[in-house]
Design an enzyme around this catalytic site. Structure first.
Site, mmCIF file in Angstrom:
data_model
loop_
_atom_site.group_PDB
_atom_site.id
_atom_site.type_symbol
_atom_site.label_atom_id
_atom_site.label_comp_id
_atom_site.label_asym_id
_atom_site.label_seq_id
_atom_site.Cartn_x
_atom_site.Cartn_y
_atom_site.Cartn_z
ATOM 1 N N GLU A 35 -11.796 -18.302 7.114
ATOM 2 C CA GLU A 35 -11.180 -17.088 7.686
ATOM 3 C C GLU A 35 -11.087 -17.275 9.196
ATOM 4 O O GLU A 35 -12.063 -17.650 9.833
ATOM 5 C CB GLU A 35 -12.041 -15.859 7.320
ATOM 6 C CG GLU A 35 -11.696 -14.577 8.039
ATOM 7 C CD GLU A 35 -10.255 -14.108 7.810
ATOM 8 O OE1 GLU A 35 -9.867 -13.920 6.660
ATOM 9 O OE2 GLU A 35 -9.519 -13.945 8.827
ATOM 10 N N THR A 43 -7.012 -7.729 6.396
ATOM 11 C CA THR A 43 -6.267 -6.583 6.926
ATOM 12 C C THR A 43 -6.854 -5.278 6.401
ATOM 13 O O THR A 43 -7.063 -4.324 7.165
ATOM 14 C CB THR A 43 -4.786 -6.689 6.486
ATOM 15 O OG1 THR A 43 -4.244 -7.876 7.054
ATOM 16 C CG2 THR A 43 -3.979 -5.492 6.944
ATOM 17 N N ALA A 182 9.761 5.590 5.975
ATOM 18 C CA ALA A 182 9.040 6.650 5.244
ATOM 19 C C ALA A 182 8.350 6.069 4.029
ATOM 20 O O ALA A 182 8.398 6.610 2.931
ATOM 21 C CB ALA A 182 10.011 7.759 4.841
ATOM 22 N N GLY A 183 7.706 4.905 4.220
ATOM 23 C CA GLY A 183 6.903 4.298 3.161
ATOM 24 C C GLY A 183 5.463 4.772 3.285
ATOM 25 O O GLY A 183 5.169 5.765 3.970
ATOM 26 N N ILE A 185 2.742 3.426 4.754
ATOM 27 C CA ILE A 185 2.102 3.349 6.066
ATOM 28 C C ILE A 185 2.638 4.431 6.995
ATOM 29 O O ILE A 185 1.869 5.140 7.654
ATOM 30 C CB ILE A 185 2.300 1.945 6.693
ATOM 31 C CG1 ILE A 185 1.537 0.907 5.855
ATOM 32 C CG2 ILE A 185 1.832 1.919 8.147
ATOM 33 C CD1 ILE A 185 1.619 -0.519 6.373
ATOM 34 N N GLY A 268 7.529 -2.338 6.242
ATOM 35 C CA GLY A 268 7.129 -3.289 5.215
ATOM 36 C C GLY A 268 6.291 -4.430 5.758
ATOM 37 O O GLY A 268 5.991 -4.490 6.951
ATOM 38 N N ASP A 309 -1.261 -10.457 -1.568
ATOM 39 C CA ASP A 309 0.003 -10.146 -0.891
ATOM 40 C C ASP A 309 0.909 -11.359 -0.716
ATOM 41 O O ASP A 309 2.110 -11.208 -0.474
ATOM 42 C CB ASP A 309 -0.263 -9.568 0.510
ATOM 43 C CG ASP A 309 -0.767 -8.137 0.471
ATOM 44 O OD1 ASP A 309 -1.082 -7.648 -0.632
ATOM 45 O OD2 ASP A 309 -0.852 -7.511 1.553
ATOM 46 N N MET A 315 1.826 -4.971 -2.920
ATOM 47 C CA MET A 315 0.856 -5.384 -1.897
ATOM 48 C C MET A 315 -0.262 -4.365 -1.870
ATOM 49 O O MET A 315 -0.201 -3.371 -1.138
ATOM 50 C CB MET A 315 1.546 -5.489 -0.548
ATOM 51 C CG MET A 315 2.490 -6.663 -0.466
ATOM 52 S SD MET A 315 3.176 -6.845 1.170
ATOM 53 C CE MET A 315 3.975 -8.439 1.041
ATOM 54 N N HIS A 441 -15.353 21.771 -17.290
ATOM 55 C CA HIS A 441 -14.749 22.936 -16.641
ATOM 56 C C HIS A 441 -15.712 23.489 -15.604
ATOM 57 O O HIS A 441 -16.904 23.575 -15.886
ATOM 58 C CB HIS A 441 -14.473 24.012 -17.690
ATOM 59 C CG HIS A 441 -13.917 25.273 -17.090
ATOM 60 N ND1 HIS A 441 -12.627 25.347 -16.624
ATOM 61 C CD2 HIS A 441 -14.491 26.478 -16.859
ATOM 62 C CE1 HIS A 441 -12.417 26.563 -16.138
ATOM 63 N NE2 HIS A 441 -13.533 27.269 -16.271
HETATM 64 P P1 NAD Z 1 7.225 0.206 2.616
HETATM 65 O O1 NAD Z 1 8.026 -0.891 2.057
HETATM 66 O O2 NAD Z 1 6.368 1.028 1.719
HETATM 67 O O3 NAD Z 1 8.189 1.232 3.406
HETATM 68 C C1 NAD Z 1 9.028 0.803 4.453
HETATM 69 C C2 NAD Z 1 10.170 1.779 4.615
HETATM 70 O O4 NAD Z 1 10.906 1.407 5.783
HETATM 71 C C3 NAD Z 1 11.143 1.784 3.460
HETATM 72 O O5 NAD Z 1 11.293 3.112 2.984
HETATM 73 C C4 NAD Z 1 12.429 1.238 4.074
HETATM 74 O O6 NAD Z 1 13.580 1.794 3.494
HETATM 75 C C5 NAD Z 1 12.297 1.649 5.530
HETATM 76 N N1 NAD Z 1 13.109 0.852 6.478
HETATM 77 C C6 NAD Z 1 13.263 -0.502 6.504
HETATM 78 N N2 NAD Z 1 14.093 -0.857 7.518
HETATM 79 C C7 NAD Z 1 14.470 0.278 8.159
HETATM 80 C C8 NAD Z 1 15.325 0.571 9.298
HETATM 81 N N3 NAD Z 1 15.949 -0.389 9.991
HETATM 82 N N4 NAD Z 1 15.477 1.871 9.676
HETATM 83 C C9 NAD Z 1 14.853 2.853 8.995
HETATM 84 N N5 NAD Z 1 14.046 2.634 7.917
HETATM 85 C C10 NAD Z 1 13.843 1.360 7.508
HETATM 86 O O7 NAD Z 1 6.354 -0.486 3.782
HETATM 87 P P2 NAD Z 1 5.067 0.000 4.579
HETATM 88 O O8 NAD Z 1 4.896 1.480 4.513
HETATM 89 O O9 NAD Z 1 5.191 -0.662 5.908
HETATM 90 O O10 NAD Z 1 3.890 -0.658 3.753
HETATM 91 C C11 NAD Z 1 3.787 -2.082 3.640
HETATM 92 C C12 NAD Z 1 2.999 -2.481 2.414
HETATM 93 O O11 NAD Z 1 1.642 -2.117 2.551
HETATM 94 C C13 NAD Z 1 3.529 -1.831 1.154
HETATM 95 O O12 NAD Z 1 3.627 -2.817 0.157
HETATM 96 C C14 NAD Z 1 2.464 -0.835 0.799
HETATM 97 O O13 NAD Z 1 2.350 -0.653 -0.592
HETATM 98 C C15 NAD Z 1 1.202 -1.439 1.395
HETATM 99 N N6 NAD Z 1 0.277 -0.358 1.766
HETATM 100 C C16 NAD Z 1 -0.338 0.340 0.783
HETATM 101 C C17 NAD Z 1 -1.149 1.412 1.105
HETATM 102 C C18 NAD Z 1 -1.823 2.174 0.022
HETATM 103 O O14 NAD Z 1 -1.941 1.659 -1.084
HETATM 104 N N7 NAD Z 1 -2.248 3.420 0.257
HETATM 105 C C19 NAD Z 1 -1.321 1.792 2.424
HETATM 106 C C20 NAD Z 1 -0.661 1.064 3.399
HETATM 107 C C21 NAD Z 1 0.142 -0.003 3.050
#
Ligand code: NAD
Length: 462
Positions: A35, A43, A182-183, A185, A268, A309, A315, A441
């Site tokens: 590592e 991460t 709006a993912g 993170i 992403g 990942d 991921m 309950h």
């Molecule tokens: P994501 O892929 O979930 O979401 C990224 C979003 O960015 C998408 O909706 C996409 O359409 C948008 N996007 C991309 N390019 C764009 C642009 N030019 N303009 C506007 N919008 C744009 O990615 P993330 O939220 O960064 O997460 C990354 C990874 O980490 C994912 O695989 C997620 O599952 C993982 N993660 C999981 C958890 C959890 O399990 N709670 C928490 C954090 C991250």
């Protein structure tokens, strides 16, 4: 330099790598883990799942104290935010857990090398960094995880324009935070700063939030998050950002430039294969930069495996952990398996969002006929007592066999409730199996039972 020999070497000490190392040691292997970071845990522990959950928990308390306590008859005078203490709690949570992994390595006699690993030939690696050493092993697992995806036209300055790591340590609450994506993170870290008082604008390329999730959840979550104060601009493709007079100016197609105090880019993550020297063993990555593996996590090069990942698929830390265990179990015993139909996914917003198995859109696309059972938290006694009633549980079961194919929850403690359904799917349970299991309950879990009864059209309380 003498070459050190191990049975198994794992590159990367994230949840995939360190769990694989422990499991391999339990199975009697002489294991080493390389590592490059001083702290173990990857991460997830250092700059991902754990610190973000610490901040989500703390910011939830702050927000609840301001917004939710009154209804419980708890009056609080002027509320003060002590951000340095909140950040310290996050840091000490991370530190305790990463030290815990180091302790587990010692307990299991796992050799740890600190440095960057690269292949020098088949079964051979060199480590460069704090440790400088040449290693060889019959089995090598690549568990190097992923890195933040960048966006063309945007350069991180590590301060005003940054990624999720930067957003874990803002020194003050931004007046206006713009989030790209709006993912998961974007919405988790956006929630943290929104709760602490920031105006949060989310720019999303798609016409919906949380891509890949159950569509009904995505729609309801959008309504709920808007009510909380999030501002969303959907169908918005961000094209660039620049710092002007200590402000960030964000540009996107079809939108006037938007000025903000800080910008979080959350679009992403990409597989991390940089500098691994894959050429030296003739291992190629696919178009998305990922390493392809067979059902035993072995790559096209015999004795070289990859998990987490860095391979195609979701991921998620817990997926990586299960892959790590299955991979070493297969190496040691010839048997190891991951059931990808039973891997839950959770978004730690409030309300929480959780899903496991198939979504309705996936079942429809596959031509599978299914029944739906749904139950609202509003009709649950415990949720009412908590004053936390937004959301519902939905269970999808095969029309002919009643076997549970998927479940989707938006609501309080969704992340805990989904575990029951993951077990049900693993055990190939029917909706009736869940419905006929006694649920205490008053608990939120009764919503799962009620949704399961709903599959046969016999919910009691709704
Ligand atoms: P994501 O892929 O979930 O979401 C990224 C979003 O960015 C998408 O909706 C996409 O359409 C948008 N996007 C991309 N390019 C764009 C642009 N030019 N303009 C506007 N919008 C744009 O990615 P993330 O939220 O960064 O997460 C990354 C990874 O980490 C994912 O695989 C997620 O599952 C993982 N993660 C999981 C958890 C959890 O399990 N709670 C928490 C954090 C991250």
């Amino acid at each position: 330099m003498a070459t050190k020999q191990h049975d198994l070497i794992i590159i990367g000490a994230g949840p995939g790598g360190y769990v694989a190392a422990i499991r391999a040691a339990q199975l009697g292997m002489n294991v080493a883990c390389i590592e490059r970071e001083p702290a173990l845990g990857g991460t997830c522990l250092r700059v991902g799942c754990i610190p973000s959950k610490a901040l989500l928990e703390s910011s939830h308390h702050f927000h609840a104290a301001e917004a939710d306590m009154k209804r419980h008859g708890v009056k609080i005078g002027k509320l003060n935010l002590d951000l340095p203490t909140m950040l310290k709690h996050k840091d000490s949570t991370v530190s305790a857990l990463t030290k815990g992994v180091a302790g587990l390595f010692k307990k299991n006699n796992i050799t740890r090398y600190e440095g960057s690993a690269s292949f020098t030939g088949k079964g051979k690696l060199k480590v460069e960094g704090k440790d400088n050493v040449e290693l060889s092993a019959e089995h090598i697992i690549i568990a190097t995880g992923s890195k933040v995806a960048s966006l063309k036209g945007i350069e991180f300055d590590g301060d005003l324009i940054g990624d999720s790591t930067t957003a874990l340590s803002y020194p003050e609450v931004p007046k206006h935070l713009v989030v790209i994506g709006a993912g998961v993170i974007g919405l988790e870290l956006g929630s943290v700063w929104l709760r602490l008082g920031a105006k949060v604008t989310v720019l999303e390329y798609l016409d919906h939030i949380l891509p890949g999730l159950d569509e009904e959840i995505s729609k309801d979550a959008l309504k709920i998050f808007k009510k909380q104060g999030f501002e969303f601009r959907l169908n918005t493709k961000v094209t660039g950002a620049a710092i002007k007079k200590k402000k960030v100016v964000v540009s996107a197609d079809g939108m006037d430039d938007l000025e903000c105090d800080r910008l979080l880019v959350a679009v992403g993550r990409w597989a991390n294969t940089d500098g691994l020297g894959l050429d030296a063993i003739g291992l190629e990555t696919n178009k998305r930069g990922q390493i392809e593996v067979n059902e035993n996590f072995e790559t096209s090069v015999k004795g070289v495996y990859a998990i987490g990942d860095v391979i195609p698929g979701l991921m998620l830390a817990h997926k990586a952990e299960d892959e790590g265990m299955a991979c070493v179990e297969h190496i040691a015993t010839g048997v190891g398996h991951v059931n990808y139909d039973a891997i839950p996914g959770i978004v730690y917003t409030h309300p929480e969002i959780a899903g496991v198995g198939r979504t309705e859109q996936e079942l429809k696309a596959a031509g599978v006929e299914y029944n739906v059972g749904k139950f609202n938290f509003m009709a649950n006694g415990r949720a009412r007592a908590m004053g936390d009633t937004a959301g519902w549980v939905k269970i999808l079961a095969d029309k002919k066999t009643d076997r549970v194919l998927g479940a989707h929850i938006i609501g309080p403690r969704a992340g805990e409730l989904i575990a029951e359904i993951a077990v049900a799917i693993e055990f190939k349970a029917s909706a009736e199996d869940i419905a006929r299991s006694c649920h205490a309950h008053p608990t939120l879990a009764e919503c799962v039972k009620e949704a399961a009864m709903g599959v046969a059209g016999r919910t009691i309380h709704m």
